[in-house]
Design a protein around this motif. Structure first.
Motif, short mmCIF file in Angstrom:
data_model
loop_
_atom_site.label_atom_id
_atom_site.label_comp_id
_atom_site.label_asym_id
_atom_site.label_seq_id
_atom_site.Cartn_x
_atom_site.Cartn_y
_atom_site.Cartn_z
N ALA B 112 0.54 -1.25 0.36
CA ALA B 112 0.10 -0.38 -0.42
C ALA B 112 0.91 1.12 -0.01
O ALA B 112 0.85 2.31 -0.47
CB ALA B 112 -1.01 -0.44 1.32
N ALA B 131 -7.92 9.46 -4.62
CA ALA B 131 -8.95 8.43 -5.27
C ALA B 131 -9.08 7.38 -5.54
O ALA B 131 -9.78 6.39 -6.19
CB ALA B 131 -9.75 9.41 -6.21
N ILE B 132 -7.86 7.83 -6.35
CA ILE B 132 -6.68 5.84 -6.66
C ILE B 132 -7.06 4.63 -5.99
O ILE B 132 -7.38 4.29 -5.74
CB ILE B 132 -5.98 6.14 -7.78
CG1 ILE B 132 -5.90 7.37 -8.68
CG2 ILE B 132 -5.22 4.86 -7.47
CD1 ILE B 132 -4.29 7.61 -9.19
N THR B 133 -6.63 5.68 -4.93
CA THR B 133 -5.86 4.52 -3.37
C THR B 133 -7.86 3.64 -2.37
O THR B 133 -7.45 2.88 -2.42
CB THR B 133 -4.81 4.87 -2.69
OG1 THR B 133 -5.39 6.04 -1.71
CG2 THR B 133 -3.69 5.07 -3.24
N GLY B 134 -8.43 4.79 -2.52
CA GLY B 134 -9.02 4.86 -1.80
C GLY B 134 -9.48 4.80 0.09
O GLY B 134 -10.01 4.51 0.78
N LEU B 135 -7.84 5.80 0.04
CA LEU B 135 -8.06 6.36 1.47
C LEU B 135 -8.96 7.47 1.44
O LEU B 135 -8.37 8.58 0.59
CB LEU B 135 -6.21 6.16 1.78
CG LEU B 135 -5.32 5.44 1.24
CD1 LEU B 135 -4.00 5.18 1.30
CD2 LEU B 135 -5.78 3.94 2.83
N ASN B 139 -5.46 10.91 5.61
CA ASN B 139 -4.53 9.82 5.77
C ASN B 139 -3.50 9.55 4.40
O ASN B 139 -1.92 8.84 4.92
CB ASN B 139 -5.16 8.29 5.31
CG ASN B 139 -5.53 7.35 5.83
OD1 ASN B 139 -5.17 6.62 5.35
ND2 ASN B 139 -4.76 6.57 6.93
N ARG B 143 0.42 8.61 6.15
CA ARG B 143 1.26 7.82 5.24
C ARG B 143 2.47 8.58 4.71
O ARG B 143 3.56 8.15 4.78
CB ARG B 143 0.04 7.05 4.46
CG ARG B 143 -0.70 6.08 5.33
CD ARG B 143 -1.79 5.56 4.30
NE ARG B 143 -2.39 4.66 5.10
CZ ARG B 143 -2.86 3.54 4.98
NH1 ARG B 143 -2.00 2.65 4.31
NH2 ARG B 143 -3.54 3.14 5.77
N ARG B 146 4.33 9.38 7.06
CA ARG B 146 5.55 8.72 7.83
C ARG B 146 6.09 7.59 6.45
O ARG B 146 7.56 7.07 7.13
CB ARG B 146 4.58 7.55 7.94
CG ARG B 146 4.60 6.46 9.37
CD ARG B 146 3.75 5.74 9.93
NE ARG B 146 2.55 6.14 9.89
CZ ARG B 146 1.47 5.92 9.98
NH1 ARG B 146 0.77 5.28 9.45
NH2 ARG B 146 0.22 6.80 10.68
#
Lengths: 182, 157
Positions: B112, B131-135, B139, B143, B146
């Motif tokens: 991810a 939109a692409i990842t769904g997060l 978030n 991420r 991090r």
């Protein structure tokens, strides 16, 4: 390396190039080598099982076995082929969501169902074979040992198959978890 | 439609090559994944309605395929402590040491994280990455911070 270096390295990467004709060939070959091997296995297994269902009656004295054993065997074979086909279709379509998170979750769910379905069908298929071949046998010690050997072989095959499924499912579960919000 | 598809993929194929190097270690596995991605793009092409940028759509399908597609598990897990020898898809271009080092570092992240950082390095905005990842957008931000810290540690090893 600074962030801007990372960006410029990333944006400059991927320089290898395929011609349009190479790409066209790729649209004709169904998937990766693993998928091609799966398809080959599916075709060979289906042909072998169909051939078996055509000749078993003469070769293995189907007329001397009870009707239920014949019906069970044919049902087992058909279910096994059906399971192979459904499995191949489900596995070869990994994209099923509007975003990565949804798609991975849907795929995990599908593979999980497929695993359960496949396990049940494989056990039923094994039982149908055992019932057919042992239905009118007068058991001696040797034949009993042979049957035990067959059961042990089938169990080993189930165990190996379970390990492959489990490792794939674990990988998908990990990916789905990686996308969960913390 | 085939001509349009081939022109589109040919024009954007850098994306696919990068995703292959991001998710697979060996040249053989990268070629194999490339084949699978092109095949999945071809199958999905009729359903592309132009609601997003074509490059976003290619990224989504390529990343999704790289993560989910069935593959045989490797018996040996390769976990490089040092930067490996250059190892990439065939091409005339020479891959720089920095580029090889970048992919080596990126492959140390989880699946991810790799998708999020790839889109960020490609200059996608937070809403586009979300939109692409769904997060969620927030978030994505958390991420990314991090991941940047992780990358700094990996690259300074």
């Amino acid at each position: 390396m600074e962030l801007n270096d990372l960006k410029s390295n990333w944006q400059n990467a991927g320089g290898a190039s395929k011609s349009e004709s190479d790409l066209q060939k790729m649209t004709k070959i169904a998937g990766s080598s693993a998928m091609q091997r799966l398809r080959k296995k599916l075709v060979i297994e289906s042909i072998a099982l169909l051939m078996f269902s055509l000749v078993y009656y003469d070769w293995f004295d189907g007329d001397k076995k009870p009707v239920y054993a014949n019906v069970l065997l044919l049902s087992g074979v058909l279910l096994y082929i059906l399971n192979d086909v459904i499995g191949y279709i489900a596995i070869s379509n990994p994209i099923s969501g509007l975003n990565l998170k949804l798609s991975i979750q849907n795929y995990l769910q599908r593979v999980r169902h497929l695993f359960m379905f496949s396990l049940i069908i494989s056990v039923l298929y094994g039982i149908s074979l055992l019932v057919f071949f042992s239905s009118v046998i007068h058991f001696t010690k040797e034949k009993g040992l042979l049957l035990a050997g067959l059961i042990a072989t089938l169990s080993l095959m189930y165990f190996l198959s379970f390990r492959i499924w489990n490792s794939w499912l674990a990988n998908l579960r990990r990916q789905a978890k990686d996308f969960e919000s913390e | 439609m085939e001509k349009e598809f081939l022109e589109t993929v040919h024009e954007h194929q850098k994306i696919i090559h990068k995703v292959c190097r991001l998710y697979r270690d060996t040249k053989e596995d990268q070629e194999d994944l490339l084949q699978e991605i092109v095949y999945q793009l071809w199958k999905s092409f009729p359903s592309f309605k132009g609601e997003s940028k074509i490059s976003s759509w290619i990224y989504r399908i390529a990343l999704n395929t790289a993560m989910a597609v069935y593959r045989k598990r490797k018996l040996m897990v390769r976990n490089y402590e040092t930067v490996p020898e250059p190892n990439h898809l065939t091409g005339e271009n020479t891959i720089s040491e920095n580029e090889e080092r970048l992919f080596w570092a990126l492959r140390k992240l989880n699946d991810a994280e790799r998708s999020v950082i790839a889109l960020f390095l490609e200059e996608y905005s937070y809403p586009e990455i979300a939109a692409i990842t769904g997060l969620s957008e927030s978030n994505v931000g958390v991420r990314l911070n991090r991941i940047k810290t992780k990358l700094k540690i990996i690259l300074n090893q």
